[in-house]
Design a protein around this motif. Sequence first.
Motif, PDB file in Angstrom:
ATOM      1  N   ASP A   1     -40.437  19.822   6.949  1.00  0.00           N
ATOM      2  CA  ASP A   1     -39.277  18.977   6.655  1.00  0.00           C
ATOM      3  C   ASP A   1     -39.636  17.498   6.661  1.00  0.00           C
ATOM      4  N   GLN A   2     -40.612  17.096   7.470  1.00  0.00           N
ATOM      5  CA  GLN A   2     -41.028  15.695   7.558  1.00  0.00           C
ATOM      6  C   GLN A   2     -42.344  15.465   6.813  1.00  0.00           C
TER       7      GLN A   2
ATOM      8  N   ARG B   1     -45.521  14.558   4.863  1.00  0.00           N
ATOM      9  CA  ARG B   1     -46.149  13.397   4.240  1.00  0.00           C
ATOM     10  C   ARG B   1     -47.531  13.834   3.780  1.00  0.00           C
TER      11      ARG B   1
END
Length: 115
Positions: free
Chosen positions: A23-24, A26
């Motif tokens: 979900d986060q 990068r």
Amino acid sequence: MHLPDELYKRMLQLLHDIKVEIDQYRQDDVHVLRAYLYEALMLLNRAYQNLISMEEGNKEAGGTHISKFIELVGADMREHHSVRYYADKLCITPNYLNEIVNSAMGMSAKQYNCI
């Protein structure tokens, strides 16, 4: 395969952590996800290897029956749900089947059949 409670909780936490990382996400976090995945696979592999070694160590106590039981359940579980059916196929009593499955897997034969 039935996971012990402690390992089950650890796997749930690990899967939760993987979801949070996804979900986060990068671009630089690929290595973190890879490490989480590697840990999950190693924990499952270790649990599987323990199960196999327990079966091999329990051949006199029914390890071969357990292997055949797992195979039969995989093939017939949609049609047959009774422990007696599988015990009859293995030429053992339902009580003995339940006893060896419980000692090797930590659950009754009926519970394994319902998973």
